[in-house]
Design an enzyme around this catalytic site. Structure first.
Site, PDB file in Angstrom:
ATOM      1  N   GLY A 239       0.836  -1.201   0.000  1.00 13.80           N
ATOM      2  CA  GLY A 239       0.000   0.000   0.000  1.00 13.80           C
ATOM      3  C   GLY A 239       0.867   1.245   0.000  1.00 13.80           C
ATOM      4  CB  SER A 240       0.017   4.730   0.785  1.00 13.86           C
ATOM      5  OG  SER A 240      -0.401   4.592   2.129  1.00 13.86           O
ATOM      6  N   GLY A 244       2.478   2.120   5.233  1.00 17.43           N
ATOM      7  CA  GLY A 244       3.643   1.297   5.578  1.00 17.43           C
ATOM      8  C   GLY A 244       4.341   1.800   6.829  1.00 17.43           C
ATOM      9  CD  GLU A 261       4.913  -3.936  -3.672  1.00 16.47           C
ATOM     10  OE1 GLU A 261       5.144  -2.753  -4.034  1.00 16.47           O
ATOM     11  OE2 GLU A 261       3.957  -4.605  -4.083  1.00 16.47           O
ATOM     12  CB  CYS A 295       3.442  -0.186  -6.586  1.00  7.43           C
ATOM     13  SG  CYS A 295       3.694  -1.907  -6.908  1.00  7.43           S
TER      14      CYS A 295
END
Ligand code: UN1
Length: 504
Positions: A239-240, A244, A261, A295
């Site tokens: 995610g963002s 994170g 990630e 991403c």
């Protein structure tokens, strides 16, 4: 309701929790999932809360005791059957991915293929969970290391890969002997429910229904509980960067493990000797594929001044012909963004780029009518733009020019994120320089292919604010296991290491 939804077992209102025996009754609020191309409701989910979370942890812990006893190749055989089940449902599941998150049909199918590929990879891996042996310095001693499963892995996924990113984690974790609880994005819960059901059916046939559990719930409630839970030794989160940081802090505070990630801000460098035919196609797919919501999406293009005008003109011409429309229709290459919030972020980024003096060469606006569509956008930047340092999940490409390759690499590396990167060049020297330790600082570095569309065989992930985690292929499996160093004395004396004497 679409036929394929009923074939996938999707009801109008679905339970947001699934444990060893299947879906459980839930009592939380009901959340609808919308088709971003039309705004219509696809189906709804009744969210799960802490009580269901506790029940699922108990199921998972029971399953773990049996699953870890099964030899890894036998676990691999069950994963093989899950791969087969995904193959059998590929068409329907691919359509559901398209319907729920708006990626074009070919990409929806590609995503399910990625899950099938990782299942195949995991099957082979189940016979290759190798540990090293070492020569002991002591006589009649043997040293080796072995790998054991960690236990319950919490997998938190984003909306943009609502099927494959879970599979990267779950298939590898499963052959390693772990059990997995999946918390999918509330923007793509229906794909998660369908995917879980397909795999759960296989596990349940083997009496292993608790190996994969699913919890669809709020971040503040279920998400926070999971990341703070000591019974979950590894949290794998996609995610963002903001998300994170929260996950990283919570898991670090309890000395757990994280596999993060997070965001990317990926650039392609196009050198003066590049094959521009290849570059145009790669940049278009990288920047516009999945409507700029990977991403790995190409967000910045750094072009040598000698070819900048020619490449920019070709890209603008290609962009103007891009078919934007319903992603289920044949011929569409650009589907919608996930929702109107994403459209607002797109509009904000375009306005910010203009305010910084950049020139919008094409696109720049939303498409009128229903659905969350925007026009793929190219922005020419005469100088470094603050907005281009942020990851905006939308098809906006910022173009910069350079004279010296060293400056291009420095510009590429100057952002906070470090996921994917590419160079287009026919020069061996330029390519090797880009790949050297002084070159790209990203987890992925490509030559003459774009930044997105990585294969599962490699380790996937990135550096800096991208979080440092590696998933999928290579030796990423080691993140899902604990290493044990074993020393066996088969002699009749007790020599100590380092020559220490301690005779009693
Ligand atoms: C993601 O966007 O979170 O390399 C994953 C790619 C895909 C995976 C993207 N295989 O673009």
């Amino acid at each position: 309701m679409h036929d394929f939804l009923s074939r996938l077992g999707i009801a109008e209102v679905n339970s947001g929790a699934a444990g060893a025996a299947g879906f459980l009754p839930t009592t939380g609020r009901v959340v609808a999932s919308h088709d971003p191309a039309t705004g219509e409701v696809i189906a709804s989910v009744q969210l799960a809360g802490r009580a269901e979370y506790e029940a699922l942890v108990a199921d998972a812990q029971t399953a773990f005791v049996a699953w870890r006893e099964l030899p890894a190749p036998k676990r691999g055989e069950i994963v093989r059957q899950m791969g087969e089940a995904l193959r059998a449902h590929k068409e329907d599941l691919g359509k559901l991915v398209t319907l729920e998150v708006g990626k074009i049909h070919s990409e929806g199918l590609g995503e399910v293929q990625e899950s099938i590929d990782i299942a195949d990879f995991a099957v082979g891996l189940s016979r290759q969970l190798y540990g090293l042996t070492m020569h002991s310095e002591r006589p009649n001693h043997r040293m080796y290391e072995q790998w054991h499963p960690l236990g319950l892995i919490g997998v938190i996924t984003a909306f943009n890969f609502p099927n494959a990113v879970w599979a990267w984690n779950a298939m590898i974790a499963a052959v390693c002997g772990d059990v997995v609880m999946w918390k999918p994005s509330l923007k793509a819960p229906i794909t998660a429910i369908a995917t879980h059901r397909i795999c759960h059916e296989v596990l349940a046939r083997h009496g292993m229904g608790g190996v994969f559990t699913l919890i669809v719930g709020d971040d503040a409630d279920v998400g926070e509980t999971m990341i703070n839970d000591k019974r979950v030794p590894l949290i794998s989160a996609t995610g963002s960067c903001r998300m994170g940081r929260r996950v990283g802090q919570a898991v670090a505070a309890r000395l757990g493990r994280c596999l993060l990630e997070l965001g990317g801000n990926n650039a392609i460098i196009v050198h003066h000797d590049a094959d521009l035919d290849l570059a145009v196609r790669a940049v278009a797919f990288g920047a516009v594929g999945t409507a700029g919501q990977r991403c790995t999406t190409t967000r910045r293009l750094i072009v040598h001044e000698a070819v900048a005008d020619a490449l920019t003109a070709r890209l603008v011409a290609a962009y103007e012909k891009l078919p934007v429309g319903n992603p289920l229709d044949d011929g569409t290459l650009v589907g919608p963004l996930i929702d109107d919030g994403a459209v607002a972020q797109f509009e904000h980024a375009v306005a910010a780029a203009r305010a910084e003096g950049a020139e919008v060469l094409c696109g720049g606006a939303r498409v009128d009518g229903p659905g969350s569509f925007v026009r793929p956008t190219i922005v020419r930047a005469a100088r470094d733009l603050a907005i281009a340092r942020e990851e905006t999940f939308a098809p906006i490409l910022y173009i910069y020019t350079y004279t010296d390759l060293a400056d291009a690499i420095a510009l590429q590396n100057s952002v906070d994120q470090g996921l994917s990167s590419s160079i287009f060049t026919d020069s061996f020297r330029a390519a090797e320089r880009f790949l050297s330790a002084a070159g790209s600082d990203c987890g992925i570095a490509n030559v003459n292919i774009g930044t997105s569309g990585a294969e599962i065989g490699g380790a996937f992930g990135g550096e800096k604010d991208t979080g440092g985690g590696r998933e999928a292929g290579s030796d990423s499996w080691k993140a899902y296991m604990r290493r044990q160093t074993c020393t066996l004395n088969w002699g009749t004396s007790l020599p100590l290491a380092q020559g220490v004497k301690f005779d009693v």
